[in-house]
Write a protein that holds these residues in place. Structure first.
Motif, mmCIF file in Angstrom:
data_model
loop_
_atom_site.group_PDB
_atom_site.id
_atom_site.type_symbol
_atom_site.label_atom_id
_atom_site.label_comp_id
_atom_site.label_asym_id
_atom_site.label_seq_id
_atom_site.Cartn_x
_atom_site.Cartn_y
_atom_site.Cartn_z
ATOM 1 N N TRP C 34 0.841 -1.193 0.000
ATOM 2 C CA TRP C 34 0.000 0.000 0.000
ATOM 3 C C TRP C 34 0.880 1.249 0.000
ATOM 4 C CZ3 TRP C 34 -4.816 1.192 -1.005
ATOM 5 C CH2 TRP C 34 -5.348 2.425 -0.575
ATOM 6 N N VAL C 35 0.662 2.126 -0.961
ATOM 7 C CA VAL C 35 1.484 3.331 -1.107
ATOM 8 C C VAL C 35 0.580 4.560 -1.196
ATOM 9 C CG1 VAL C 35 3.061 4.578 -2.646
ATOM 10 C CG2 VAL C 35 3.374 2.124 -2.274
ATOM 11 N N GLU C 36 0.888 5.570 -0.413
ATOM 12 C CA GLU C 36 0.140 6.822 -0.519
ATOM 13 C C GLU C 36 1.053 7.935 -1.016
ATOM 14 O OE1 GLU C 36 -2.010 7.699 3.061
ATOM 15 O OE2 GLU C 36 -2.721 5.612 3.229
ATOM 16 N N ARG C 37 0.486 8.725 -1.892
ATOM 17 C CA ARG C 37 1.231 9.853 -2.446
ATOM 18 C C ARG C 37 1.808 10.743 -1.357
ATOM 19 N NH1 ARG C 37 0.447 14.865 -2.878
ATOM 20 N NH2 ARG C 37 1.508 16.059 -4.519
ATOM 21 N N THR C 38 1.061 10.959 -0.291
ATOM 22 C CA THR C 38 1.535 11.857 0.773
ATOM 23 C C THR C 38 2.766 11.293 1.480
ATOM 24 O OG1 THR C 38 -0.064 10.823 2.250
ATOM 25 C CG2 THR C 38 -0.703 12.926 1.221
ATOM 26 N N GLN C 39 2.912 9.986 1.497
ATOM 27 C CA GLN C 39 4.110 9.394 2.111
ATOM 28 C C GLN C 39 5.353 9.774 1.314
ATOM 29 O OE1 GLN C 39 2.434 5.437 1.795
ATOM 30 N NE2 GLN C 39 2.287 5.242 4.028
ATOM 31 N N ILE C 40 5.210 9.728 -0.004
ATOM 32 C CA ILE C 40 6.343 10.122 -0.860
ATOM 33 C C ILE C 40 6.587 11.623 -0.725
ATOM 34 C CG2 ILE C 40 7.146 10.249 -3.250
ATOM 35 C CD1 ILE C 40 5.458 7.706 -3.783
ATOM 36 N N GLN C 41 5.470 12.389 -0.710
ATOM 37 C CA GLN C 41 5.622 13.840 -0.606
ATOM 38 C C GLN C 41 6.331 14.228 0.690
ATOM 39 O OE1 GLN C 41 4.704 15.833 -3.243
ATOM 40 N NE2 GLN C 41 5.981 17.242 -2.090
ATOM 41 N N HIS C 42 6.066 13.480 1.761
ATOM 42 C CA HIS C 42 6.714 13.754 3.047
ATOM 43 C C HIS C 42 8.250 13.766 2.916
ATOM 44 C CE1 HIS C 42 7.842 13.452 7.272
ATOM 45 N NE2 HIS C 42 8.517 12.344 6.983
ATOM 46 N N TYR C 43 8.772 12.752 2.264
ATOM 47 C CA TYR C 43 10.236 12.687 2.136
ATOM 48 C C TYR C 43 10.757 13.682 1.099
ATOM 49 C CZ TYR C 43 10.162 8.722 5.246
ATOM 50 O OH TYR C 43 10.002 7.926 6.350
ATOM 51 N N LEU C 44 9.954 13.941 0.066
ATOM 52 C CA LEU C 44 10.360 14.980 -0.894
ATOM 53 C C LEU C 44 10.436 16.332 -0.204
ATOM 54 C CD1 LEU C 44 8.406 14.089 -4.146
ATOM 55 C CD2 LEU C 44 10.873 13.940 -3.748
ATOM 56 N N ASP C 45 9.508 16.576 0.699
ATOM 57 C CA ASP C 45 9.541 17.855 1.425
ATOM 58 C C ASP C 45 10.812 17.958 2.266
ATOM 59 O OD1 ASP C 45 7.153 18.504 0.281
ATOM 60 O OD2 ASP C 45 5.923 18.054 2.043
ATOM 61 N N GLY C 169 13.335 5.624 -2.986
ATOM 62 C CA GLY C 169 13.676 5.264 -1.618
ATOM 63 C C GLY C 169 12.454 5.154 -0.727
ATOM 64 N N THR C 170 11.458 5.988 -0.981
ATOM 65 C CA THR C 170 10.250 5.917 -0.154
ATOM 66 C C THR C 170 9.513 4.602 -0.375
ATOM 67 O OG1 THR C 170 10.059 8.317 -0.267
ATOM 68 C CG2 THR C 170 8.130 7.101 0.480
ATOM 69 N N ILE C 171 9.411 4.200 -1.625
ATOM 70 C CA ILE C 171 8.777 2.900 -1.898
ATOM 71 C C ILE C 171 9.533 1.801 -1.143
ATOM 72 C CG2 ILE C 171 8.139 1.240 -3.695
ATOM 73 C CD1 ILE C 171 6.634 3.856 -4.022
ATOM 74 N N ALA C 172 10.840 1.861 -1.208
ATOM 75 C CA ALA C 172 11.654 0.834 -0.544
ATOM 76 C C ALA C 172 11.456 0.868 0.967
ATOM 77 C CB ALA C 172 13.124 1.035 -0.896
ATOM 78 N N ARG C 173 11.439 2.061 1.551
ATOM 79 C CA ARG C 173 11.282 2.091 3.014
ATOM 80 C C ARG C 173 9.917 1.606 3.434
ATOM 81 N NH1 ARG C 173 14.013 7.846 4.072
ATOM 82 N NH2 ARG C 173 13.733 7.285 6.227
ATOM 83 N N THR C 386 18.189 11.984 0.989
ATOM 84 C CA THR C 386 18.689 11.254 -0.175
ATOM 85 C C THR C 386 19.537 10.058 0.236
ATOM 86 O OG1 THR C 386 18.701 13.306 -1.427
ATOM 87 C CG2 THR C 386 19.997 11.484 -2.317
ATOM 88 N N LEU C 387 20.385 10.241 1.228
ATOM 89 C CA LEU C 387 21.225 9.132 1.679
ATOM 90 C C LEU C 387 20.370 8.004 2.242
ATOM 91 C CD1 LEU C 387 24.023 11.210 3.415
ATOM 92 C CD2 LEU C 387 24.277 9.882 1.303
ATOM 93 N N GLU C 388 19.387 8.357 3.059
ATOM 94 C CA GLU C 388 18.483 7.337 3.602
ATOM 95 C C GLU C 388 17.797 6.588 2.462
ATOM 96 O OE1 GLU C 388 15.702 9.423 6.109
ATOM 97 O OE2 GLU C 388 17.305 10.648 6.964
ATOM 98 N N SER C 389 17.428 7.335 1.422
ATOM 99 C CA SER C 389 16.734 6.734 0.283
ATOM 100 C C SER C 389 17.637 5.764 -0.459
ATOM 101 C CB SER C 389 16.277 7.831 -0.678
ATOM 102 O OG SER C 389 15.331 8.670 -0.055
ATOM 103 N N ARG C 390 18.856 6.168 -0.666
ATOM 104 C CA ARG C 390 19.775 5.281 -1.399
ATOM 105 C C ARG C 390 20.037 4.013 -0.593
ATOM 106 N NH1 ARG C 390 24.096 8.305 -5.311
ATOM 107 N NH2 ARG C 390 22.571 9.506 -6.489
ATOM 108 N N LEU C 391 20.174 4.163 0.712
ATOM 109 C CA LEU C 391 20.351 2.975 1.544
ATOM 110 C C LEU C 391 19.130 2.063 1.414
ATOM 111 C CD1 LEU C 391 21.830 2.763 5.083
ATOM 112 C CD2 LEU C 391 19.706 1.599 4.565
ATOM 113 N N ALA C 392 17.947 2.657 1.457
ATOM 114 C CA ALA C 392 16.721 1.857 1.365
ATOM 115 C C ALA C 392 16.645 1.109 0.040
ATOM 116 C CB ALA C 392 15.500 2.760 1.530
#
Lengths: 415, 415, 415, 415
Positions: C34-45, C169-173, C386-392
């Motif tokens: 389950w993926v919500e757009r706002t979850q991705i937006q959170h990390y983009l912010d 990275g958000t999808i991965a986390r 970004t680093l957290e995302s790459r790790l994920a």
């Protein structure tokens, strides 16, 4: 890179026809599969030119030595493969290679040394004055490599490179057999103008109809014996005889002849294959259709579908499965569990002993006349082991790809 | 897949520490490069544990046999490499391996047989009751492979696997040397708490300052000799002596010690490296930083940049080039033509002879005490040849990637 | 190809800093997440320059629109993302983008349109007479591309490209959190010469010591809040204050300053990572160490290990797990289940407003003086997301790779 | 990953039939190629269902917006593509997309928004009670994805996904045309039982015979016009009429019909294609043969070669080139410079309006009757633009691979 399959299960190959060895690496077999050297040797023997009396008279032993990727607590058994010695000056480094063990998940390396070589036969092809054989890759490879090409025996482009396919394919078939009972067969269906009326696909369809979609090991073994009876590997004994005669006649006429083969897998795990750009259909079309001398690759009903209507071609579905197999085991590039069915058309061997218009590599025109060397009059008839192997490699990779998506957290446990 | 580099130039490796052989395939070397077996052997000798008196006492010959991918019209020279014999029953298949030839563009396969093996040393680690060495991969690999793991000598995770890196790296350095005069050096800069005040990067910067950005073959050879003088490969002779003593003392204390190395390439072709996700910086960080026992990888001024201001760290540019090299030869992941400068920190060898708290593989707690076997007290000090090789592999791949974009239609001509 | 991660889970990115959009494709997420757009937006912010008061004054909205790869029977919810309109002549094509749905296994595409662009700022860099900024990729990219380069805002080499990393990275986390409870944190540990005495790794080690190796969601959330308190994302509030002051002062001085960050993942699934050439250590070193402006990447105890003895550095093992984490969660490139610990050193922002020696792209010497445009004085401090995302991304790919080897035939069932 | 071609030139695609958009990334085009949006739109228009009166009545505008990878100093022209607006709450983010520019070597991203969607048509297929269409991927994708599948309009498996192929293929054809004058054509050769006696391959052979191996732009344009004359794209006007009638009749009969197409490229650069496992033959067989609904892929003389003798099939060589083209432009998987010739057989469209035996996704048996929605009665006839595109993508990748081996040190110059 010289890799077949992948990214999860793949096979890398190296080695030229008359070079010291064909070297193979098999990547991505999961740990825990029991592998015996003799199982690989069995399929290499089937691949070998001298393995039937119609092939090239060149005799090659093609004994495989396994150099990595297996392990077993029973070191004696593990290490009872053929010994390999390196002679350098006074020194000698003898090692025992592997005979049997479990895969460890690490790459499995194998080498097949090249015994019988008469490279003198190939002076005709050397250098800028060398002759280019019509139908052969001689000319393009000369220019592509700017002259730095191994001309002995076709170099890397020789059929001998398919040793790697067979080694990798054997690992894949062992894995698929262990987990799914998958068995893979091939049958020659055409030699020159002679075509059989009995197709392997139809023979398998009969077996499936009478035995249910899952064929027992005994049924598979019986079909295998049936295929091995004759001079040629085919379900049709009469056709085998006539085709063998045609090949012998063609050899005498110093010519060659084309052929067609069917490859069929049974007990195929359903749901494997990534849709679209990496679909199993795309991968099989490439891998099987890309084999040396193949000019056509067909799946399921193949080129006959063009003439059909949808109401004829769509295979009805009932609760126990698909009721026909026009689709050849793949819909949308994903396996349905029905037998995988492929058909390949091979061109006649390019190297023939008759005079032909050609050029030297420097483009001076000549009447090409083969100086020495003898070749298969019909390369197609011994391609079966390789085609089966390529199918196994792609199927296994697709199985692992599908498995990757089926998360089970119990596989991630240490303490 | 077990491939380093790529997609254009890459190296695949297979083989466990105590298995029959380390097998290597080198993909993507363009045709026409002259390669001699002794050139590869030279770097393998440098990589070998017994190559300095401080390493592991295990003696390994590590003689390479080249099995494919080379060719030359001079068959006698081509085939004057060591002979390889396969002993199977009565039969024996002797082949001559390659000594020298031109690359053909086809994969180059090589094998290094494993001579000295005392696998009895490793009973301590076998099976579920086997001991897990702290700091080692024993435990995770046991569970990852569900027990199907070769425990002899560290199996595939042994440093012995880096033979493949060095074979591939040698092909790459020969190519880079031929086309660009590129030379690659490494120097030990730290052993345990001992640090040298003389860095290789600084030494090279001096040479560049006094000789111009392009160093001559003679200058490179002189630097190479300078590095080879001492017991340890380093630009600082005093440090070498003290570090050698520290290593000897550590060995006696049945302990091990960490180290740091610099790797520097000179005469580097500018403009290579794909920006962002496949940048040469990303690739070098991964390839060098990913080597066994490395815990830190730094490029250019490395972790010191964090403390700097931009006005200090930016390297000024004049019409003849960059005036400093804080950037270590890479900007935006692309080479600037300045020396490539990397620094790697290695942890102390995990296998030590002192008692340590650990578990059996079934997680029963033990006081771990190494039963037999001896190891390098300092793995870092012999990593130079491997690091140089990995740098060469990535640099060569990047060179070919850049070349692919420089279309010249004259390369596409047949008739 | 511009792909991060892979071959199973990977992220492709496209788009230049001042181009119409950053476009992202995320490959290989298994179906059912389950993926919500706002979850991705959170990390983009969190990634966005304007997201803290110390970054660049450029305001970018960076609103993501999800264009593929999600599905849900609830079409209203699925389609309640922002509308996207294409205006062409009279016509207009309005579409609703995705707000929330389950992944389908198909690629997830996303676009972030670029709002605020003042490309006039960048005339200074255009054409052969354009200026090259010291420390920047301007010069090499000009020559590499033979002049065909987008000079606006750094083009593709801008930090803006990391939008793709964060989306993938958000999808991965989300996937790692759902299956393993994995959480990933970052903390700034150094800004210029200022270093914190409190490391995130140590903070996490405390939490693990008092809570057991598996941290609860509440504990993770508390740590996250702790990190978000100050002007800078760090565990050390005092350091945050001082560092913020230093950055402000540096900005006034028209200079820039370096930084270092820690990235730590907890509740990490053990046993993932392929040994050797594709090990998770190699992949993390490359992916994190390859990020823009990073000059050093360290894992676990990092460069400090060089000074240690093995008896100090080896982490003892008891039946409930590793007793220390010098190894940073990776042994032999495979996860041990201990927290993954990385440390990255960033160079000071290359673009500064002080005069510097440089050249035009045609190599004419100039004193470089930035004409317009303002930039982050410290790029490092906003690299955390970004680093957290790459790790994920790398961790998720490794998880799928491991899962591929754990055959369960029940995943292959249709009829 | 969802990537076609590669590793040097490749195309990634994302997006479902009725999702917000089809998103495309094109990787690896060298810098400096002039690209106009209208050139891409031209081929997209040819691909579109409504582009001929025989296809599906669904109207789709399929206007492409280019979002990255192009640049030009003329910003007005560059930015004169259609505007893209994102509506979120009150805000709106308008951007101008690209109309024309030079490639920069960075990835080119494009989006095609989806206009006309009648997803209500597809309720019949939703959920475990949803119906499975015979001949379709519905059933396997439902189980493969564990139910998480977008059922609207075939989801990702729809022909709509080929928009990405065409966008990438257009970039490739522009590049190949600029450097080699390459032109790529397709012609329908069979619709159901109707076969043309005039083949495109033969038509091209005639042109080559009378004009020399290199066809002029005018000759290519004339052939293109010839193909565009009729209701169906084919060299045979009579056949076009009859085939169009047959398709119309089939539509009325609520059935569908198969087809076959030829794809031919002229002015093909010789020497490209990697031998063996990544040969251009393998890649074309996979890429073209792997397209939706294709059941057979043939190269050169195709399946007819099986019946031939070598002396018939080998194409003679003279100093000005090959004298025949049985080999279809490829020997040993490498281009000879002769026209590339492929033939593809398409099954009849699976979705038909006649009752058929099938199951619900939970395997309950039903008589399947299409509730709503109309489809192409003959998918094959509009596959030409996609097949040409896939050929272009693979050919371009092979060109770059070959170029990578042709070292020219002048491409590596900065100062």
């Amino acid at each position: 890179m010289e890799v077949l399959g992948g990214p999860l299960f793949g096979v890398a190959g190296a080695g030229e026809s008359h070079g010291p060895a064909i070297v193979t690496m098999v990547f991505g077999c999961p740990p825990g599969l029991w592998v015996e050297r003799t199982q690989i040797q069995h399929y290499l023997d089937r691949r070998r030119p001298g393995s039937n009396k119609l092939g090239t008279p060149r005799r090659e032993d093609d004994q495989v030595a396994l150099l990595s990727g297996l392990y077993s607590e029973d070191h004696d058994q593990l290490l009872s493969g053929p010994a390999l010695h390196l002679h350098l000056g006074e020194g000698e480094t003898p090692v025992r290679t592997y005979a049997a063990g479990f895969t460890t998940g690490e790459p499995i390396a194998a080498t097949v040394l090249s015994a019988a070589k008469r490279s003198s036969d190939y002076k005709q092809f050397a250098g800028p004055q060398g002759h280019a054989r019509p139908g052969h890759t001689d000319l393009v490879k000369h220019y592509k490599s700017r002259g730095f090409v191994d001309v002995r025996g076709g170099g890397r482009s020789s059929y001998r490179s398919t040793i790697s396919d067979v080694i990798g394919g054997t690992i894949a078939r062992l894995y698929l057999a262990e987990h799914f009972g998958t068995a893979i067969f091939s049958s020659i269906s055409q030699v020159g103008p002679l075509e059989t009326g009995l197709s392997l696909a139809a023979r398998v369809a009969e077996l499936v109809e009478s035995n249910g979609q899952r064929l027992s090991p005994a049924t598979c073994a019986a079909l295998e014996s049936e295929l091995e009876r004759g001079a040629l590997r085919t379900v049709d004994a009469d056709f085998a005889r006539q085709a063998a005669e045609l090949i012998a006649k063609t050899r005498k006429a110093r010519d060659s002849v084309g052929a067609a083969l069917e490859v069929v897998a049974v007990n195929v795990p359903p749901l494997v294959g990534e849709p679209l750009y990496q679909s199993l259909k795309l991968r099989l079309m490439g891998s099987l259709g890309g084999l040396h001398a193949v000019q056509a690759c067909e799946i399921g009903a193949g080129h006959f579908v063009a003439a059909r209507r949808g109401s004829q071609n769509n295979d009805p579905i009932r609760k126990d499965g698909y009721q026909r197999n026009s689709h050849g085991g793949l819909l949308g590039g994903v396996t349905t569990g029905m037998p995988l069915v492929c058909r390949l058309s091979f061109k006649p061997t390019a190297t023939i002993a008759r005079p032909q218009n050609s050029v030297r590599k420097d483009l001076e025109e000549i009447e090409f006349q083969l100086a020495k060397g003898r070749h298969d009059p019909c390369v197609g008839v011994r391609a079966g082991a390789t085609l089966e192997s390529r199918l196994a490699i792609e199927l296994m990779n697709a199985v692992l790809m599908h498995q990757a998506h089926s998360m089970d957290v119990s596989n991630f446990k240490l303490f």
